[in-house]
Motif scaffolding. Structure first.
Motif, mmCIF file in Angstrom:
data_model
loop_
_atom_site.group_PDB
_atom_site.id
_atom_site.type_symbol
_atom_site.label_atom_id
_atom_site.label_comp_id
_atom_site.label_asym_id
_atom_site.label_seq_id
_atom_site.Cartn_x
_atom_site.Cartn_y
_atom_site.Cartn_z
ATOM 1 N N LEU A 1 17.231 -11.053 -32.648
ATOM 2 C CA LEU A 1 17.920 -11.665 -31.514
ATOM 3 C C LEU A 1 17.760 -10.813 -30.257
ATOM 4 O O LEU A 1 17.475 -11.344 -29.173
ATOM 5 C CB LEU A 1 19.402 -11.854 -31.836
ATOM 6 C CG LEU A 1 20.292 -12.339 -30.689
ATOM 7 C CD1 LEU A 1 19.932 -13.765 -30.289
ATOM 8 C CD2 LEU A 1 21.768 -12.252 -31.076
ATOM 9 N N CYS A 2 17.936 -9.512 -30.395
ATOM 10 C CA CYS A 2 17.816 -8.616 -29.235
ATOM 11 C C CYS A 2 16.408 -8.659 -28.645
ATOM 12 O O CYS A 2 16.230 -8.708 -27.423
ATOM 13 C CB CYS A 2 18.174 -7.185 -29.638
ATOM 14 S SG CYS A 2 19.922 -6.947 -30.014
ATOM 15 N N VAL A 3 15.391 -8.667 -29.516
ATOM 16 C CA VAL A 3 14.003 -8.732 -29.045
ATOM 17 C C VAL A 3 13.738 -10.054 -28.333
ATOM 18 O O VAL A 3 13.145 -10.087 -27.237
ATOM 19 C CB VAL A 3 13.024 -8.551 -30.229
ATOM 20 C CG1 VAL A 3 11.583 -8.748 -29.759
ATOM 21 C CG2 VAL A 3 13.189 -7.166 -30.852
ATOM 22 N N VAL A 4 14.194 -11.145 -28.943
ATOM 23 C CA VAL A 4 13.976 -12.474 -28.365
ATOM 24 C C VAL A 4 14.693 -12.612 -27.024
ATOM 25 O O VAL A 4 14.116 -13.090 -26.031
ATOM 26 C CB VAL A 4 14.439 -13.575 -29.345
ATOM 27 C CG1 VAL A 4 14.453 -14.941 -28.664
ATOM 28 C CG2 VAL A 4 13.530 -13.612 -30.567
ATOM 29 N N GLU A 5 15.937 -12.191 -26.974
ATOM 30 C CA GLU A 5 16.726 -12.347 -25.749
ATOM 31 C C GLU A 5 16.181 -11.491 -24.612
ATOM 32 O O GLU A 5 16.244 -11.888 -23.447
ATOM 33 C CB GLU A 5 18.197 -11.989 -26.013
ATOM 34 C CG GLU A 5 18.897 -12.900 -27.002
ATOM 35 C CD GLU A 5 18.931 -14.349 -26.554
ATOM 36 O OE1 GLU A 5 19.909 -14.761 -25.926
ATOM 37 O OE2 GLU A 5 17.943 -15.075 -26.809
ATOM 38 N N GLU B 1 15.410 -17.235 -19.765
ATOM 39 C CA GLU B 1 16.776 -17.749 -19.593
ATOM 40 C C GLU B 1 17.556 -17.536 -20.891
ATOM 41 O O GLU B 1 17.808 -18.475 -21.643
ATOM 42 C CB GLU B 1 16.739 -19.229 -19.206
ATOM 43 C CG GLU B 1 16.048 -19.486 -17.862
ATOM 44 C CD GLU B 1 15.934 -20.963 -17.541
ATOM 45 O OE1 GLU B 1 16.058 -21.784 -18.475
ATOM 46 O OE2 GLU B 1 15.739 -21.294 -16.358
ATOM 47 N N PRO B 2 17.952 -16.290 -21.176
ATOM 48 C CA PRO B 2 18.584 -15.981 -22.464
ATOM 49 C C PRO B 2 20.050 -16.386 -22.517
ATOM 50 O O PRO B 2 20.730 -16.462 -21.487
ATOM 51 C CB PRO B 2 18.447 -14.461 -22.560
ATOM 52 C CG PRO B 2 18.496 -14.010 -21.130
ATOM 53 C CD PRO B 2 17.805 -15.092 -20.335
ATOM 54 N N MET B 3 20.515 -16.640 -23.726
ATOM 55 C CA MET B 3 21.932 -16.910 -23.937
ATOM 56 C C MET B 3 22.736 -15.630 -23.752
ATOM 57 O O MET B 3 23.794 -15.619 -23.121
ATOM 58 C CB MET B 3 22.152 -17.469 -25.347
ATOM 59 C CG MET B 3 23.588 -17.823 -25.680
ATOM 60 S SD MET B 3 23.705 -18.554 -27.324
ATOM 61 C CE MET B 3 23.125 -17.188 -28.335
ATOM 62 N N LEU B 4 22.229 -14.534 -24.323
ATOM 63 C CA LEU B 4 22.808 -13.208 -24.121
ATOM 64 C C LEU B 4 21.873 -12.430 -23.209
ATOM 65 O O LEU B 4 20.784 -12.010 -23.636
ATOM 66 C CB LEU B 4 22.975 -12.470 -25.457
ATOM 67 C CG LEU B 4 24.127 -12.905 -26.351
ATOM 68 C CD1 LEU B 4 24.089 -12.145 -27.674
ATOM 69 C CD2 LEU B 4 25.470 -12.690 -25.664
ATOM 70 N N ASN B 5 22.261 -12.256 -21.964
ATOM 71 C CA ASN B 5 21.379 -11.627 -20.990
ATOM 72 C C ASN B 5 21.441 -10.110 -21.138
ATOM 73 O O ASN B 5 22.175 -9.424 -20.433
ATOM 74 C CB ASN B 5 21.778 -12.044 -19.575
ATOM 75 C CG ASN B 5 20.742 -11.631 -18.547
ATOM 76 O OD1 ASN B 5 19.739 -10.992 -18.880
ATOM 77 N ND2 ASN B 5 20.971 -11.989 -17.309
ATOM 78 N N LEU B 6 20.657 -9.583 -22.061
ATOM 79 C CA LEU B 6 20.666 -8.147 -22.333
ATOM 80 C C LEU B 6 20.135 -7.337 -21.159
ATOM 81 O O LEU B 6 20.407 -6.143 -21.068
ATOM 82 C CB LEU B 6 19.839 -7.852 -23.586
ATOM 83 C CG LEU B 6 20.298 -8.520 -24.885
ATOM 84 C CD1 LEU B 6 19.399 -8.108 -26.043
ATOM 85 C CD2 LEU B 6 21.747 -8.161 -25.199
ATOM 86 N N ARG B 7 19.413 -7.970 -20.253
ATOM 87 C CA ARG B 7 18.898 -7.232 -19.096
ATOM 88 C C ARG B 7 20.001 -6.819 -18.129
ATOM 89 O O ARG B 7 19.775 -5.999 -17.232
ATOM 90 C CB ARG B 7 17.822 -8.071 -18.382
ATOM 91 C CG ARG B 7 16.509 -8.128 -19.165
ATOM 92 C CD ARG B 7 15.404 -8.777 -18.331
ATOM 93 N NE ARG B 7 15.648 -10.194 -18.142
ATOM 94 C CZ ARG B 7 15.317 -11.137 -19.018
ATOM 95 N NH1 ARG B 7 14.740 -10.809 -20.157
ATOM 96 N NH2 ARG B 7 15.555 -12.411 -18.766
ATOM 97 N N LEU B 8 21.199 -7.372 -18.321
ATOM 98 C CA LEU B 8 22.339 -6.889 -17.528
ATOM 99 C C LEU B 8 22.641 -5.436 -17.841
ATOM 100 O O LEU B 8 23.262 -4.730 -17.032
ATOM 101 C CB LEU B 8 23.573 -7.749 -17.810
ATOM 102 C CG LEU B 8 23.536 -9.182 -17.254
ATOM 103 C CD1 LEU B 8 24.715 -9.981 -17.792
ATOM 104 C CD2 LEU B 8 23.556 -9.173 -15.735
ATOM 105 N N PHE B 9 22.205 -4.962 -19.017
ATOM 106 C CA PHE B 9 22.404 -3.557 -19.368
ATOM 107 C C PHE B 9 21.552 -2.623 -18.508
ATOM 108 O O PHE B 9 21.721 -1.403 -18.580
ATOM 109 C CB PHE B 9 22.087 -3.323 -20.847
ATOM 110 C CG PHE B 9 23.169 -3.812 -21.776
ATOM 111 C CD1 PHE B 9 24.499 -3.546 -21.518
ATOM 112 C CD2 PHE B 9 22.842 -4.539 -22.912
ATOM 113 C CE1 PHE B 9 25.499 -3.997 -22.367
ATOM 114 C CE2 PHE B 9 23.837 -4.989 -23.774
ATOM 115 C CZ PHE B 9 25.163 -4.716 -23.494
#
Length: 475
Positions: A246-250, A255-263
């Motif tokens: 999930l982390c790799v995909v997002e 347009e991810p459901m969990l926007n990990l790039r906010l980190f």
């Protein structure tokens, strides 16, 4: 001009009232259920172990719906989704109260968890879109009600309701709170729909639902069923693999459901790390301490609740002190001081738990003072650089990591107890078993302290209202 300002202030107050009512109900429900499990088991004539599914089903359902809440709010409107989740939670509470058997009670708790999973992130998005970064330290005075007072009141109120009326009243109590919040929200909340919410991230959803639910299940059941139990190993391994995928995909989805790039934002990232460790420490301690006080020290459930309740009083006081403390010390220094104080107090609780109860209550009060400052500073600072268009995804991400932190804390400390109990058996050593678990809470806080020491450019907070940033893309 004066009328416009007054209307703006009134609108903000209404948003705060609705949010506090909804979160107070959800937070109260999270802790009030535990004291009713023996009574529920007696009603339905099932062994105590069978009642554990009441909480597990709720937590798993909540974890499943947390990740998608941000997109739903952006796509369909935060007011609409917030009120829908609030109605779902309230109706499910009524259904839980009238459940004819344990199976139906578990089903209704799952529905309640779905409402709770949507409720918190969307409500937080509404709140932080309404209040500017400069205003957020001040609203901590009200946020302490759902964050601190409601969880601490849960065991006390639950005990009174179970002893005086019936376990069904721990769910009936949600009805007036939920209905009041729905009524006010319908009349006064304003809708917010993102112009470009993005497409629904089907890959992220299909990965997150089984991933979060299996991982949460394994973490909550590992200590009781054994970490080598087949169902724990299988669900844990599959859940962890799905989470990694999930982390790799997002990260690579536009347009991810969990926007990990906010980190990528160091403020948001560091505040999330501190929040994760603080949640693990606090919820781990609140799990271990009541067990220790009742099982090892033979205290009653009422005495245990009264002994832990000063922690909520300390949090209430710290919420009043927070704006002044932030202005005087700045975020970084306040974080360091409050976390060091929390570590010292947690350690003192572990080594002197059999001391005079009033001394323990004094220490619990100081847990609220010190940790309350740290948690409050996180809430006030985490979203400082987040644009309004990204707020829904940011609050979702924040709530996901916070929920995982609390579950990880409980799971690890419960496992420490299990390992120690398998090696020793006397009453005195049994107390030592719980004490070692409490030391684990202090270790989590030490990890948060390391992050706080390395904070940069957070020595001050704005004292004047900042201009709202232009909406930025959520990616």
């Amino acid at each position: 001009m004066k009328i416009s300002i007054q209307k703006d202030v009134s609108k903000k107050r209404i948003v705060m009232i609705v949010y506090v009512l909804a979160m107070f109900m959800a937070a109260l429900d999270a802790t009030i259920t535990n004291v009713a499990l023996p009574s529920i088991g007696a009603t339905f004539q099932v062994p105590p172990a069978a009642t554990g599914a009441i909480n597990v089903g709720y937590l798993v359902s909540l974890a499943m719906f947390l990740p998608v809440s941000g997109w739903l709010g952006d796509r369909f409107g935060t007011k609409r989704v917030f009120l829908f989740s609030l109605m779902t939670f309230t109706i499910a509470s009524l259904l839980c109260a009238v459940a004819p058997n344990l199976f139906m009670l578990n089903v209704f708790r799952v529905i309640q968890g779905a409402g709770g999973g949507l409720l918190t992130p969307v409500g937080m998005a509404i709140l932080f879109r309404t209040f500017s970064p400069a205003e957020r330290p001040k609203i901590a005075r009200m946020l302490v009600l759902p964050i601190a007072v409601a969880p601490a009141l849960g065991p006390i109120v639950g005990g009174i309701l179970v002893d005086s009326l019936s376990w069904r009243w721990i769910f009936y109590i949600n009805l007036p709170i939920g209905l009041l919040a729905i009524f006010i929200g319908l009349l006064f909340l304003h809708e917010h729909v993102e112009e470009k919410p993005g497409r629904f991230d089907i890959k992220g959803f299909l990965l997150s639902v089984p991933g979060f639910s299996m991982l949460i299940y394994a973490l909550t059941q590992g200590a009781s069923k054994g970490w080598n139990a087949p169902e724990v190993v299988i669900t844990g391994v599959i859940g962890l693999i799905l989470m990694v995928v999930l982390c790799v995909v997002e990260w690579n989805t536009s347009e991810p459901m969990l926007n990990l790039r906010l980190f990528k934002d160091p403020v948001f990232r560091n505040m999330c790390m501190i929040s994760f460790c603080s949640a693990a420490a606090l919820f781990g301690m609140l799990y271990v301490f009541p067990l220790m006080y009742q099982n090892a020290l033979q205290a009653s459930a009422t005495d245990t609740g009264l002994t832990t309740f000063p922690e909520a009083l300390g949090l209430m006081l710290s919420s009043q002190m927070l704006p002044h403390s932030l202005k005087r010390l700045g975020v970084k220094r306040l974080m360091i001081v409050s976390l060091i104080g929390s570590i010292v107090v947690f350690t003192l609780i572990a080594i002197s738990v059999s001391a005079n109860p009033w001394f323990i209550r004094f220490l619990m009060f100081n847990v609220g003072i010190f940790l309350g400052h740290a948690v409050g500073a996180v809430q006030a600072t985490a979203f400082h650089n987040i644009s309004l268009s990204s707020m829904g995804r940011a609050t979702t991400l924040f709530q996901v990591q916070n929920r995982l932190g609390s579950v990880v804390g409980v799971a690890i400390l419960a496992s420490v107890m299990g390992v120690m109990e398998g090696q020793v058996g006397s009453q005195q050593i049994d107390l030592m078993t719980y004490q070692w678990s409490l030391f684990g809470s202090a270790i989590f806080l030490s990890l948060a302290l390391v992050v706080a020491i390395n904070l940069k450019q957070l020595d001050t907070v704005p004292t004047k209202a900042m201009p709202v940033k232009a909406p930025a893309k959520a990616n």
